[in-house]
Design an enzyme around this catalytic site. Structure first.
Site, short mmCIF file in Angstrom:
data_model
loop_
_atom_site.label_atom_id
_atom_site.label_comp_id
_atom_site.label_asym_id
_atom_site.label_seq_id
_atom_site.Cartn_x
_atom_site.Cartn_y
_atom_site.Cartn_z
N GLY A 168 0.84 -1.19 0.00
CA GLY A 168 0.00 0.00 0.00
C GLY A 168 0.87 1.24 0.00
O GLY A 168 2.02 1.22 -0.41
N GLY A 169 0.29 2.32 0.52
CA GLY A 169 1.03 3.59 0.55
C GLY A 169 2.27 3.52 1.41
O GLY A 169 3.14 4.39 1.34
N GLY A 402 25.94 13.33 -27.96
CA GLY A 402 25.38 13.99 -26.77
C GLY A 402 25.87 13.35 -25.50
O GLY A 402 25.99 14.00 -24.46
C1 HXC Z 1 -4.03 -4.58 11.72
C2 HXC Z 1 -2.93 -6.41 11.01
C3 HXC Z 1 -2.64 -5.79 9.79
C4 HXC Z 1 -3.11 -4.47 9.60
C5 HXC Z 1 -1.77 -7.74 9.73
N1 HXC Z 1 -2.38 -7.63 10.91
N2 HXC Z 1 -1.92 -6.63 9.02
N3 HXC Z 1 -3.63 -5.81 11.96
N4 HXC Z 1 -3.79 -3.91 10.61
N5 HXC Z 1 -2.84 -3.82 8.49
C6 HXC Z 1 -2.43 -8.62 11.97
C7 HXC Z 1 -3.24 -9.83 11.58
O1 HXC Z 1 -4.61 -9.59 11.90
C8 HXC Z 1 -2.64 -10.89 12.50
O2 HXC Z 1 -3.17 -10.71 13.80
C9 HXC Z 1 -1.20 -10.50 12.56
O3 HXC Z 1 -1.13 -9.13 12.17
C10 HXC Z 1 -0.31 -11.28 11.61
O4 HXC Z 1 -0.94 -11.28 10.34
P1 HXC Z 1 -1.14 -12.62 9.50
O5 HXC Z 1 -2.11 -12.31 8.44
O6 HXC Z 1 -1.45 -13.75 10.42
O7 HXC Z 1 0.32 -12.84 8.94
P2 HXC Z 1 0.75 -13.34 7.52
O8 HXC Z 1 0.00 -14.57 7.13
O9 HXC Z 1 2.25 -13.41 7.55
O10 HXC Z 1 0.32 -12.19 6.49
C11 HXC Z 1 0.88 -10.90 6.62
C12 HXC Z 1 0.14 -9.92 5.67
C13 HXC Z 1 -1.39 -9.97 5.98
C14 HXC Z 1 0.38 -10.35 4.25
C15 HXC Z 1 0.74 -8.56 5.92
O11 HXC Z 1 -1.57 -9.85 7.40
C16 HXC Z 1 -2.12 -8.89 5.30
O12 HXC Z 1 -2.45 -9.00 4.13
N6 HXC Z 1 -2.46 -7.82 6.08
C17 HXC Z 1 -3.22 -6.73 5.55
C18 HXC Z 1 -2.38 -5.90 4.65
C19 HXC Z 1 -3.09 -4.66 4.20
O13 HXC Z 1 -4.02 -4.74 3.38
N7 HXC Z 1 -2.76 -3.54 4.85
C20 HXC Z 1 -3.34 -2.30 4.55
C21 HXC Z 1 -2.61 -1.81 3.31
S1 HXC Z 1 -3.13 -0.26 2.83
P3 HXC Z 1 -3.41 -11.93 14.79
O14 HXC Z 1 -4.00 -11.30 15.98
O15 HXC Z 1 -4.30 -12.88 14.07
O16 HXC Z 1 -2.06 -12.51 15.03
C22 HXC Z 1 -2.10 0.71 3.57
C23 HXC Z 1 -2.38 2.11 3.30
C24 HXC Z 1 -1.23 2.96 3.73
O17 HXC Z 1 -1.20 0.37 4.24
C25 HXC Z 1 -1.45 4.26 3.06
C26 HXC Z 1 -0.40 5.26 3.39
C27 HXC Z 1 -0.57 6.44 2.55
#
Ligand code: HXC
Length: 512
Positions: A168-169, A402
């Site tokens: 993401g960002g 150039g």
């Molecule tokens: C809150 C999160 C989280 C998030 C992961 N966790 N990402 N909690 N916010 N963004 C938590 C999970 O719920 C889980 O909690 C623990 O972290 C570990 O995650 P897992 O999924 O079990 O691990 P893994 O299988 O290794 O996968 C990791 C991952 C996946 C690929 C990062 O967690 C994922 O896809 N997360 C979401 C990513 C995402 O879409 N983020 C937002 C992006 S947009 P528990 O309690 O079960 O252990 C963004 C915008 C920023 O970032 C913009 C800035 C301008």
């Protein structure tokens, strides 16, 4: 509980992050924890933590019951090889290292300290991105970091290591920093992940193929370095830092150097007989620089240009070199971008520039023109024109068209320009030139091939040498290859106190 014991208990609790199970899961993936990474990065016993008791403020989705000391990022300062460095290390064991409002505040506090005290900032990234439970507050936190990354750019060195997800960002903070290092097979960076890609474009792609270390180090150029594992990544960060001063006001780091015989006989045998034969410019770099000091940047990206740090007589320099062994060393979009960014980095941090030139020109074709080789080639030109650090060029062979102007020519502010006797400084190669300017004579000749050959020889004799340029002072000296190291040591020493004042302006408008 006594107050003293309460503190010690809280300290222990903070050390554990998301707890033993989560730490075991992290290890099972072959990854170190946030604290272990800091342990290997900083000098022993030097790390001082800031904000170990910080907790998030969120109360949606039952989050008020899920609080972890430190809130998913370890921040602090210490030394690396004795030099003050600030570091933040995201803790994947706490909500997947996701960035909350307070997590962002901790990073911002550290960045403000690094700026006020003029020392490098290292970010060890391992995060699921914005803390989803916090919504826009988390996005605001990211923006606060981006803003500080930008203000710090060119003031203190900022290094980013990607040691897990970065999506993401969130990718934009590392992208604004000076260097990105990715760990192979366990890190990835993308703006939108494989699922979104599939929905929008119907492409099926894995995380690794979309944004893994090999993709970003070779195809996109987003990553400057890769490491086989986290320990190697940490060693690379330390090495990189060793070439760079603490901030933009400092001179480059310098190792002790004892004067010796600087003749390098091997240099005399590197250029092949025929001007069309390739050779590896790294051989020239290795011979000229202090032994084993060359540290290449962007090694697998745009290989037709080689850039990296080295030491000459103990002092750090930045090297930009056309690579005749890849696409004949031609300049194209990617190589121009790669070299321009490197030149600008060196100029930010007072690192003198050494250019080795062997370039047949810019790459022709619709692909290049339609993708803006004009704008991108101009980036390199602009970056050199603007650089005020000591700048020296050595033309080893071709300096055509150039590209002659662009590659740190005298005309755009280079301080010393040397050429080897094998240098050919001309508008183009002899054959192409003869075909154009003697077209009529060749067409009218009985034996056209013979006529072309004769005219090619005539043009070559006149221009395929360094002396026409030296006659005009465009070249300061024609030197034997084996003399190069000595000449460069002396010239850089002579330029050590160089001062250039550019015209007053808010900032320039580099062709982006
Ligand atoms: C809150 C999160 C989280 C998030 C992961 N966790 N990402 N909690 N916010 N963004 C938590 C999970 O719920 C889980 O909690 C623990 O972290 C570990 O995650 P897992 O999924 O079990 O691990 P893994 O299988 O290794 O996968 C990791 C991952 C996946 C690929 C990062 O967690 C994922 O896809 N997360 C979401 C990513 C995402 O879409 N983020 C937002 C992006 S947009 P528990 O309690 O079960 O252990 C963004 C915008 C920023 O970032 C913009 C800035 C301008």
């Amino acid at each position: 509980m006594k107050k003293r014991e309460q503190l010690l208990k809280l300290r222990d609790e903070a050390q554990l992050g998301g707890g033993l199970d989560k730490i075991a899961a992290q290890h099972k993936k072959g990854k170190l924890t946030a604290r272990e990474r800091i342990h290997f990065l900083m000098d022993e016993g030097s790390f001082e933590e800031i904000g170990a008791f910080v907790q998030h403020r969120s109360s949606d989705f039952g989050m008020e019951k899920l609080k972890v000391l430190g809130d998913g990022v370890v921040t602090g300062y210490g030394t690396i090889n004795g030099r003050l460095t600030y570091v933040f290390s995201q803790d994947f064991t706490v909500f997947g290292g996701s960035l909350s409002e307070t997590h962002a505040e901790k990073i911002c506090k550290l960045m403000d300290l690094a700026m006020k005290n003029g020392a490098p900032l290292i970010g060890l990234n391992d995060s699921g991105g914005a803390r989803i439970q916090e919504g826009v507050v988390s996005l605001g936190g990211y923006a606060d970091i981006f803003y500080r990354n930008t203000l710090a750019s060119g003031v203190i060195p900022q290094l980013s290591a990607i040691m897990g997800p970065c999506a993401g960002g969130a990718v934009y903070s590392p992208a604004i920093t000076d260097y990105i290092l990715m760990v192979e097979n366990s890190s990835y960076m993308f703006v939108t992940g494989p699922n979104v890609v599939k929905t929008v474009t119907h492409e099926e792609v894995s995380s690794e193929d979309l944004g893994g270390a090999s993709v970003h180090s070779a195809k996109s150029g987003v990553a400057h370095f890769t490491a086989a594992n986290e320990i190697e990544a940490i060693q690379q960060l330390k090495k990189l830092l060793s070439y760079i001063p603490q901030n933009c006001e400092e001179k480059v780091p310098s190792l002790p150097y004892t004067k010796a015989d600087e003749t390098r006989k091997k240099l005399a045998d590197i250029i092949p007989e025929s001007a069309n034969q390739p050779y590896d410019i790294r051989e020239v770099i290795e011979e000229v620089a202090d032994e084993n000091s060359f540290h290449e940047v962007h090694k697998n990206f745009a290989e037709n240009i080689v850039v990296g740090f080295a030491r000459l007589a103990g002092k750090s320099i930045g090297i930009v070199a056309n690579q005749p062994a890849f696409l004949a060393g031609v300049l194209d979009i990617h190589s121009s971008q790669k070299a321009a960014r490197f030149v600008r980095f060196c100029d930010c941090f007072n690192i003198p520039l050494l250019v080795f030139e062997d370039v047949p020109g810019f790459l022709p074709g619709t692909d290049q023109e339609w993708n803006a080789i004009i704008t991108n080639g101009a980036k390199l030109l602009y970056a050199f024109c603007e650089a005020t650090v000591p700048r020296i060029t050595v033309i080893t062979r071709k300096a055509y068209g150039g590209a002659y102007d662009v590659m740190n020519s005298k005309h755009i502010g280079a301080d010393m320009n040397f050429a080897w006797p094998t240098a050919e400084i001309a508008v183009m190669g002899a054959k192409g030139a003869a075909e154009i300017i003697f077209k009529r004579q060749i067409d009218q000749a009985e034996d056209k091939a013979e006529a072309l050959k004769a005219k090619e020889l005539e043009y070559g004799n006149l221009f395929a040498n360094p002396y026409r340029a030296a006659e005009r002072g465009f070249i300061d000296d024609v030197i034997l290859p084996e003399e190069t190291r000595e000449k460069l040591i002396k010239a850089f020493a002579m330029l050590e106190n160089k001062v250039v004042n550019l015209p007053r302006k808010k900032h320039g408008n580099i062709p982006l």
